[in-house]
Scaffold this active site. Structure first.
Site, PDB file in Angstrom:
ATOM      1  N   GLU A 139       0.808  -1.226   0.000  1.00  0.00           N
ATOM      2  CA  GLU A 139       0.000   0.000   0.000  1.00  0.00           C
ATOM      3  C   GLU A 139       0.832   1.261   0.000  1.00  0.00           C
ATOM      4  O   GLU A 139       0.542   2.211  -0.719  1.00  0.00           O
ATOM      5  CB  GLU A 139      -0.922   0.071   1.240  1.00  0.00           C
ATOM      6  N   HIS A 208     -10.654  -4.637  10.373  1.00  0.00           N
ATOM      7  CA  HIS A 208     -11.300  -4.414   9.085  1.00  0.00           C
ATOM      8  C   HIS A 208     -12.540  -3.563   9.230  1.00  0.00           C
ATOM      9  O   HIS A 208     -13.389  -3.541   8.351  1.00  0.00           O
ATOM     10  CB  HIS A 208     -11.655  -5.754   8.437  1.00  0.00           C
TER      11      HIS A 208
END
Lengths: 403, 394
Positions: A139, A208
């Site tokens: 990322e 998450h």
């Protein structure tokens, strides 16, 4: 240039130019790339309530407006088409990629897999692997890569598979994305869009289910928007891609399957604008993303009990649309903020401070802010329900506020 | 062997000088001649998974002359920045590049202004190499509006868009993925240009480097990663920070080349080779073996982790400017006096630029809010607690 806002009373006059403009957007063209012609007029749809209060406004132009509540579009109710939110995002993305060859997408599994939430499905087959780029799981680096590409004039859209993963790219987003325009003295613009689903889902676990809008909100130089309906998802996606500023578009994991009828013709929404969901008189409820639906559910109960809440979906998380919010506060004198962010340092906290600073005289009661609990989101279903604000809590908060 | 030849001929030319001046003997090569000259690099290239380029470098008298002048300018600029910092006219962080000039100059000689360069915070000289002026450098260092970033960036944020210099970054290693992005854009637009991404031996241990290398190699991006190995990551020597200090090999599947970074001709040859390689085969790592005389920054004396003997030893034996001076004298391209005159001129240019920069005003307070956002879609926004102007599409 930069005029400091002095006080509540000063309303900056709206520049009186028509928004019904059939010219295509002026964008700098690169040597070998050119922008395809726009397919007709581009409309800016603004929220409805401002028109109702025309007498108090100094603006002198008519803007075609659409009330962007679910299932109700004023001009094209019959001729529109129905789709799900992720399809709306895809439509907006595809239209922009068609229009401008500099627009490209990069992220994990966006290409061949079609995107983990199907937002980029079919785009790789149509535009090729370089324009819809499957990145390795890095990322920090692919966000940095997107920013570097944006410095040269490309318009990348970086997808975080889940917003929480973008924490790894925080350095790139904060230092390079947000600040390069400033530290280079205006030489470089970073027209990047960083998007992805966030928020609390269905028992996805703590890591998450993160709400990153609170972490990103202090970064100078970026804009943040949160979409909540297919209509505003498509409009905000297009506006974000066309914006010269870096924009972070927050989607929500649970909203991808919402269905709505949206207009056929092309439209772009304003990035800095809030949406009037339900005009009212008694209390202003400010919300965004998924909490909008909890609020609307609570609103039904409240209406039955005789209250008239005004619901505003703030949409623009940075900067806040203090104009719409201010008009509403001046009318109702009570504010309730309902958000999914954590209590500490969340969007609600900043919004409370902003409203108190600017509209203190208009408030009859302290601002109430309902946020998620300051805990990691638990896995167990019942516990997860209690971390997030539920409609019953909204109803009781309004009742208490309106006493 | 080459060095001994130069040493003897320097001695000889010193003896010959008054004689030649008296007799007005015409010089063998004039300083603006562009006739090709071939000079060998002092050390061979060491390669990893590729063929090393030849040691014989094509150059010319005028090029060598320009090397000397440009490196002298950079050296003088950095020394002047040192004094300005001690006089408290430059504040904050100031990372000086003296000793490493050959990397900047050699790279420029091998590429065009359409190729992109991105580096970290030791960027003053690269900015000059890319066409920045001394006034812009000193203006920016002193925070004036005549600076390259209008005084809003500072020492670590020099950029020059028109000549594809992308900065100027403060966070160690963060520029490496950006460099990959530049290469990606070059590949996307099918330009035949390359990106040189510079980082240090300290940054070579960042994960971002390996992530970016993976992506660059995966998609054959025209990215050349240049490790400016000055052997110290601030205060930590390379052998204390890296298990494998052979940075040119750490790309593993990406070929690498180790270059003597104090020899401007070797740098030029390596960069030329790298550009050709990157356009055909994808990324490459260049390790420039170089040295910085100053400490990591102005707040670091630079002598707590290395001996003064080491510093002066490198200065005597490997100084890049001295090497070019000897070449110029050996090939009789310029005389001692001419070179001294150039240095005097350079000193004067630098002093003039500093004087002019000192007269430049500081930015106006309203500049605090400019360039935070771009006026895109007709927007002007000032933040969460200020009124923002409505947007209209043009």
């Amino acid at each position: 240039m930069a005029t400091l806002f002095q006080g509540v009373g000063a309303v900056t006059p709206f520049s009186a130019s028509s928004s019904l403009d059939s010219n295509k957007l002026l964008l700098p063209s690169r040597k070998s790339l050119s922008i395809s012609d726009s397919r007709g007029s581009i409309f800016v749809y603004r929220s409805d309530a401002l028109n109702l209060k025309a007498a108090t406004r100094k603006q002198d132009l008519l803007i075609p407006n659409a009330v962007a509540t679910k299932g109700e579009t004023s001009t094209s109710a019959k001729s529109g088409h129905e789709l799900l939110l992720f399809e709306a995002l895809r439509e907006g993305l595809e239209e922009e990629m068609e229009r401008d060859p500099r627009v490209c997408v990069m992220g994990e599994d966006v290409g061949h897999y079609g995107g983990s939430y199907k937002v980029t499905k079919g785009l790789a087959e149509k535009y090729g692997d370089l324009r819809v780029l499957d990145t390795p799981i890095a990322e920090n680096s692919f966000t940095g890569m997107g920013i570097g590409a944006a410095m040269t004039g490309l318009r990348p859209i970086v997808e975080g598979m889940n917003m929480g993963f973008l924490l790894l790219a925080f350095n790139q987003i904060s230092n390079n994305c947000g600040m390069l325009h400033y530290t280079s003295g205006g030489q470089f613009t970073i027209p990047i869009v960083i998007r992805g689903p966030g928020g609390v889902g269905r028992q996805l676990g703590a890591e998450h289910s993160q709400r990153l809008e609170s972490y990103f909100q202090s970064i100078p130089g970026i804009q943040m928007v949160a979409c909540s309906t297919p209509y505003n998802a498509k409009g905000l996606m297009k506006a974000a891609i066309r914006s010269e500023n870096p924009v972070i578009l927050f989607e929500h994991v649970l909203l991808y399957n919402l269905k709505e009828r949206i207009p056929d013709e092309e439209y772009v929404l304003s990035l800095e604008e809030a949406e009037m969901v339900r005009p009212g008189e008694h209390v202003t409820i400010l919300t965004y993303s998924r909490m909008r639906y909890h609020v609307m559910q609570a609103a039904k109960t409240l209406v039955n009990k005789g209250y008239d809440p005004e619901v505003i979906d703030i949409r623009s998380l940075k900067p806040f649309d203090l104009y719409t919010i201010g008009c509403s506060v001046k009318k109702t004198h009570r504010v309730l903020i309902v958000e999914e962010c954590m209590r500490t340092g969340g969007i609600g906290a900043s919004l409370t401070a902003a409203i108190t600073e600017n509209f203190h005289d208009y408030l009859d009661a302290p601002i109430v802010c309902l946020s998620s609990q300051d805990v990691p989101t638990p896995y167990a279903g019942t516990l997860e329900e209690w971390t997030v604000v539920q409609p019953a809590q909204i109803v009781s908060a309004v009742e208490q506020l309106c006493q | 062997m080459a060095l001994s030849r130069i040493a003897s001929s320097t001695h000889a030319s010193n003896l010959l000088k008054p004689l030649s001046a008296a007799l007005s003997i015409r010089r063998v090569i004039s300083s603006d001649s562009t006739d090709p000259l071939t000079i060998e690099t002092s050390l061979p290239f060491i390669s990893h998974k590729c063929d090393a380029p030849p040691r014989a470098v094509d150059t010319s008298a005028s090029e060598l002359f320009s090397f000397f002048r440009d490196m002298a300018t950079m050296r003088r600029m950095e020394i002047a920045a040192d004094s300005l910092y001690k006089a408290k006219l430059i504040r904050g962080f100031c990372h000086l590049y003296d000793g490493q000039e050959a990397v900047a100059i050699g790279m420029e000689a091998a590429i065009t202004k359409k190729d992109a360069i991105i580096t970290a915070y030791r960027d003053h000289c690269i900015f000059i190499g890319r066409g920045g002026t001394l006034l812009e450098v000193f203006g920016e260092l002193m925070g004036r509006i005549c600076g390259g970033s209008k005084g809003k960036g500072g020492s670590m944020h020099f950029y020059r868009k028109q000549t594809n210099f992308f900065g100027g970054h403060g966070i160690v290693g963060a520029q490496i993925p950006l460099g990959c992005g530049l290469a990606f854009a070059q590949r996307y637009s099918k330009e035949e240009n390359v990106t040189f991404t510079l980082y240090g031996d300290g940054a070579a241990n960042q994960g971002q480097l390996f992530e970016a290398l993976n992506m660059a190699a995966l998609w054959d991006l025209p990215a050349i990663l240049v490790c400016e190995n000055n052997h110290y990551g601030m205060g930590t020597a390379e052998w204390r920070a890296a298990k494998n200090p052979a940075y040119y090999k750490r790309g593993d599947y990406v070929p690498g080349l180790k270059v003597d970074g104090m020899d401007v001709l070797a740098v030029k040859q390596a960069c030329k080779f790298a550009k050709e390689h990157a356009l055909k085969n994808g990324p490459l790592i260049l390790e420039m073996d170089t040295y910085r005389y100053h400490g990591h920054s102005m707040s670091d004396p630079g002598s707590t982790y290395r001996t003064r003997d080491e510093i002066s030893g490198v200065r005597q034996e490997r100084d890049p400017i001295e090497r070019v001076r000897k070449l110029l004298l050996a090939h009789d391209i310029a005389s001692e006096k001419e070179l001294k005159d150039i240095e005097k001129q350079v000193r004067k240019d630098v002093d003039d630029a500093i004087a002019k920069a000192k007269e430049c005003p500081m930015p106006d307070p309203s500049e605090l809010f400019t360039n935070v956002y771009v006026k895109g879609l007709g927007v002007e926004s000032f933040g969460a607690d200020r009124k923002e102007v409505r947007a209209t599409l043009p």
